[in-house]
Scaffold this motif. Structure first.
Motif, short mmCIF file in Angstrom:
data_model
loop_
_atom_site.label_atom_id
_atom_site.label_comp_id
_atom_site.label_asym_id
_atom_site.label_seq_id
_atom_site.Cartn_x
_atom_site.Cartn_y
_atom_site.Cartn_z
N PRO A 110 0.37 -0.90 0.02
CA PRO A 110 -0.05 -0.10 0.31
C PRO A 110 0.80 1.05 0.20
N ASN A 111 1.59 1.13 -1.03
CA ASN A 111 2.31 2.55 -1.10
C ASN A 111 2.54 3.27 -1.96
N SER A 137 15.20 16.94 11.28
CA SER A 137 16.06 16.19 10.28
C SER A 137 14.94 14.47 11.47
N ILE A 138 15.11 14.45 12.44
CA ILE A 138 14.47 13.32 13.75
C ILE A 138 13.12 13.26 13.42
N LYS A 139 12.45 15.00 12.81
CA LYS A 139 11.12 15.02 12.43
C LYS A 139 10.73 13.83 11.77
N TYR A 140 11.59 14.08 9.85
CA TYR A 140 11.02 13.56 9.38
C TYR A 140 11.59 12.18 8.73
N TYR A 141 12.75 11.55 9.75
CA TYR A 141 13.24 10.90 9.56
C TYR A 141 11.61 9.57 10.35
N THR A 142 11.21 10.12 11.61
CA THR A 142 9.94 9.97 12.06
C THR A 142 8.82 9.45 11.02
N LYS A 143 8.28 10.93 10.56
CA LYS A 143 7.37 10.51 9.33
C LYS A 143 7.78 8.99 7.93
N MET A 144 9.37 9.18 7.87
CA MET A 144 9.70 8.37 6.77
C MET A 144 9.86 6.67 7.24
N TYR A 145 9.70 6.49 9.14
CA TYR A 145 10.03 5.15 8.87
C TYR A 145 8.62 5.25 9.55
N ASN A 146 7.23 5.38 9.59
CA ASN A 146 5.91 5.62 9.91
C ASN A 146 5.61 4.87 8.39
N ASP A 147 5.75 6.22 7.68
CA ASP A 147 5.62 5.85 6.40
C ASP A 147 5.75 4.48 5.85
N ALA A 148 7.38 3.67 6.55
CA ALA A 148 7.86 2.88 5.50
C ALA A 148 6.96 1.61 6.19
N ILE A 149 6.58 1.62 7.30
CA ILE A 149 5.24 0.59 8.15
C ILE A 149 4.22 0.32 7.94
N GLU A 150 3.31 1.87 7.30
CA GLU A 150 2.25 0.97 6.57
C GLU A 150 2.20 1.19 5.02
N TYR A 151 3.42 1.24 4.69
CA TYR A 151 3.08 0.89 3.28
C TYR A 151 3.89 -0.15 3.00
N LYS A 152 4.64 -1.09 4.25
CA LYS A 152 5.02 -2.21 4.47
C LYS A 152 6.72 -2.31 3.37
N SER A 153 7.34 -1.75 3.69
CA SER A 153 8.45 -1.78 3.34
C SER A 153 8.97 -2.79 3.33
N PHE A 154 10.25 -3.17 1.99
CA PHE A 154 11.59 -4.70 2.45
C PHE A 154 12.05 -3.75 3.66
N PRO A 155 11.49 -5.16 4.11
CA PRO A 155 13.23 -4.94 5.87
C PRO A 155 14.15 -4.22 6.33
N GLU A 156 15.01 -4.42 4.22
CA GLU A 156 16.05 -3.97 4.17
C GLU A 156 15.67 -1.85 3.76
N VAL A 157 15.38 -1.53 3.57
CA VAL A 157 14.79 -0.83 3.66
C VAL A 157 13.91 0.08 4.89
N VAL A 158 13.07 -0.46 5.49
CA VAL A 158 12.84 0.13 7.22
C VAL A 158 14.45 -0.52 7.72
N ASP A 159 15.02 -1.08 7.73
CA ASP A 159 16.51 -1.06 8.72
C ASP A 159 17.69 0.28 8.58
N SER A 160 17.46 0.32 6.97
CA SER A 160 18.70 1.12 6.58
C SER A 160 17.67 2.84 7.14
N ILE A 161 16.35 3.30 7.03
CA ILE A 161 15.49 4.19 8.08
C ILE A 161 16.09 4.19 8.95
N LEU A 162 16.14 3.38 10.01
CA LEU A 162 16.26 3.17 11.48
C LEU A 162 18.13 3.74 11.64
#
Length: 726
Positions: A333-334, A612-637
């Motif tokens: 759902p991205n 930067s933290i504010k937008y990384y928070t948004k990016m991470y939440n979006d990645a979870i909502e969009y069911k992004s690949f694990p390596e993408v989520v790990d890179s964001i973290l």
């Protein structure tokens, strides 16, 4: 009325049409293959190419892209007109037997009146207008894509089945329509059910079955266009389908994983089923609104009593092309995936629109003139979507490609990766003959033999796979006499390795094998064609946001270049320009913070790290909502944790030890194995003489890296201090 509906919908579509190459996934490619009479990506779309070529010839005005866009508007309007005819045919032809069941309203059993009845006008016109002004049909009626032609064939086949008992033309059209989009075969089970229930005489006689099959394959023979045209070696000859094997591979989309998109191959059905259904149901609700959904239900019930066979037929089509298709498509759902899936909702939307029409017919007979209130639904949809779907001044894709070309010196090679970027550049060169001195290379196709042969034949360019540094080196050596450049959508780290130097020139980056003096960077405002607002948030659609964001990507990469060259002032300028285009870009804020840290401006450093933290928070939440690949989520973290850690060091430098510890804690919450944050936290606790905490964090540090000499040394000292203070 039918002429009015055609003219109204056609005028709306043409008025809001893209004026040139559309900023839509395959639009640039489809215009190019129509004009060059080539082979499109699998399954080749031969019927679309033939009809598109005819439209480029018949329409005597406008650029080539505009003419092919017009084809979508024509078939979109024709689709709406035939929907009217389908509802007219049903409401004017069917009567319902009388019944004495008191639970069923008497109106359900009365003979349906003729088309001059106001109930009929509402039931026929409202679903047409709702379907026309829906985001889905409207968005594909203004671009050079295959979807309106596909839905046109579907409504035409349904109408023919309602008006004639002869299946010869239907069989032929069904086969022919596969030459536009193969998935039209998804409607076959519903069509077969309707045909069988129609009790056509001798339907299953061997002679008739053979005739229907022959006519289907006569229409399907449009695919003979592929090998016939491929053998002439056209400019665009995707897959080079000049023999039986490559033709079959093309039709079955073998190179595309036999899927809607390769992204789906990474998911299981269970991964995305719930989210896919949720998105589908939400958009259905938004299409018909809270007022219209009950009407769809009433239409379903009405058809169950009035024409059960038609209901079951359309229900089968709805389930197969809606919920079932979404299930097997396995798209996350991205925004990217949803933009790809969106046009595939058209068929199931059509079935719902038909049910809505019969629901309106039933309700309007009850409410009489009051039912005119339901006109609010198409009016609301039109008002809601006109601003989003009006593309008459949208030159974004065209201007982006022009700006890329303006960035290139003579005799250049430009490498791009994503569809819109590549296809818009193809359009500019293959159709409008601009910058014939350059070679456009699609990175994803660079390893394909057919593509290599095409570029060698028409552009005298030797191409190798550009997906790893070794083959890129071969490519660079063979083309050393030319300027090799790429756009910012290309993963240069994957392509170049560590061997080459990269220099920014506006939207492109030039590759060199020796370090050189860098000229003055391109100023976007002074140099580029800029008819669109360069701010991604100003646009509602995904594709426009994506292209506008590439201006920001280019500026960001230019900023990184200047950072490496120790030109802090230029880097800050480029980063701020990038933020003005795309504000939710966490990496830019992080690098700005780092630059100000080097200047010892801790106030600005803190501000940019927090942004930067504010937008990384948004990016991470979006990645979870969009069911992004694990390596993408790990890179964001990982990146997110680094910013928290660095913010902690800023607080330590200001003797704000407790604030520093708080930031380090956030870093290890995000990334529990982040060694630097654990070590820095130990240092901070040391300042507070909290030896148990120091020991705890140093032990965690050594658990992650047992060879950390500093941690070993200070752990020994911390334990001694702890004993002293006991």
């Amino acid at each position: 009325m039918i002429y009015f509906l055609f003219l109204l919908t056609f005028w709306v579509f043409v008025y809001t049409l893209f004026p040139s190459v559309a900023i839509y996934r395959d639009a640039g490619e489809m215009v190019s293959v129509c004009y060059k009479y080539g082979i499109a990506h699998p399954p080749g779309y031969p019927l679309y190419v033939v009809l598109g070529k005819i439209f480029t010839i018949l329409i005597p005005f406008g650029n080539i892209a505009y003419r092919v866009n017009c084809m979508s508007a024509v078939f979109g309007a024709l689709t709406c007109s035939i929907i009217y005819l389908i509802i007219k045919q049903l409401t004017c032809s069917f009567s319902i037997p009388q019944s004495h069941n008191p639970a069923i309203p008497h109106s359900l059993y009365s003979t349906i009146p003729q088309s001059h009845n106001p109930a009929f006008l509402l039931s026929a016109c409202l679903p047409v207008l709702i379907f026309a002004f829906s985001k889905t049909l409207w968005s594909v009626s203004v671009v050079a894509e295959m979807y309106t032609l596909n839905i046109f064939f579907i409504v035409l086949i349904i109408y023919l089945l309602l008006t004639t008992r002869y299946l010869l033309l239907v069989s032929f059209l069904l086969g022919l329509a596969t030459g536009n989009r193969i998935e039209i075969i998804l409607i076959v089970p519903g069509i077969l059910y309707w045909v069988v229930k129609s009790k056509i005489q001798n339907l299953f006689s061997i002679k008739n079955i053979i005739t229907y099959v022959i006519l289907f394959f006569l229409g399907f023979s449009i695919f003979a266009f592929l090998p016939a045209r491929s053998k002439t070696q056209p400019y665009l000859n995707w897959n080079k389908p000049d023999n039986i094997q490559t033709v079959m591979d093309t039709i079955t989309r073998k190179t595309h994983g036999k899927t809607l998109d390769l992204i789906s191959t990474r998911y299981k059905i269970s991964d995305v089923f719930y989210s896919g259904m949720k998105v589908y149901l939400e958009r259905t609700f938004n299409l018909f609104t809270i007022i219209g959904i009950p009407i769809v239900f009433f239409g379903f019930l009405y058809l169950y009593k009035a024409k059960k066979d038609f209901l079951i037929s359309t229900l089968m089509i709805y389930i197969i092309t809606g919920p079932f298709f979404i299930t097997i498509a396995k798209m996350p759902p991205n925004p990217y995936a949803l933009a790809i899936v969106e046009p595939h909702y058209l068929i199931s939307d059509l079935m719902l629109a038909l049910w809505f029409g019969f629901g309106i017919y039933f309700v309007s007979r009850k409410l009489k003139t009051v039912s005119i209130i339901f006109l609010i639904i198409p009016i609301w949809l039109f008002t809601l979507n006109i601003g989003k779907q009006n593309m008459r001044n949208n030159f974004t894709a065209y201007d982006f490609a022009r700006n890329v070309f303006r960035s290139l010196p003579a005799n250049s090679i430009i490498i791009s990766r994503e569809d819109i970027q590549v296809f818009s550049e193809w359009y500019l060169q293959y159709v409008e003959n601009k910058r014939n001195d350059i070679t456009v290379i699609a990175k994803g196709l660079s390893g394909s033999k057919w593509y290599q042969e095409t570029l060698k034949k028409y552009k005298n360019t030797d191409v190798f796979s550009l997906n790893n540094p070794d083959t890129f080196s071969q490519f660079y050596i063979f083309n050393k006499n030319r300027n090799v450049c790429f756009t910012s959508d290309v993963e240069d780290y994957e392509m170049l390795g560590q061997k080459y130097y990269v220099y920014p020139y506006g939207l492109v980056f030039q590759v060199k094998d020796i370090k050189t003096v860098f000229d003055k960077p391109v100023n976007f405002v002074e140099f580029y064609i800029k008819r669109s607002v360069l701010n991604a948030s100003a646009y509602p659609d995904f594709f426009t946001q994506k292209i506008i964001s590439q201006y920001a990507d280019s500026l960001f990469k230019a900023g990184l270049f200047f950072m490496r060259e120790d030109k802090e002032k230029d880097a800050i300028i480029k980063f701020n320009e990038a933020i003005s285009i795309k504000e939710d870009y966490p990496s830019i804020y992080y690098n700005l913070g780092w630059l100000y840290y080097q200047k010892n401006d801790l106030e600005k450093t803190e501000y940019y790290y927090k942004e930067s933290i504010k937008y990384y928070t948004k990016m991470y939440n979006d990645a979870i909502e969009y069911k992004s690949f694990p390596e993408v989520v790990d890179s964001i973290l990982y990146d997110w944790a680094i910013v928290y850690n660095n913010l902690g060091t800023i607080y330590e430098k200001q003797n704000k030890t407790n604030e520093a510890i708080s930031e380090y804690n956030e870093a290890v919450k995000i990334k529990s194995d982040y060694m630097d944050a654990h070590y820095n936290m130990a240092v901070a606790y040391w300042r507070l003489n909290k030896w148990d905490k120091v020991i705890e964090e140093l032990e965690k540090t050594l658990k992650i890296n047992p060879n950390n000499i500093d941690a070993q040394k200070y752990l020994y000292m911390a334990r001694k201090n702890a004993q002293i203070h006991e």
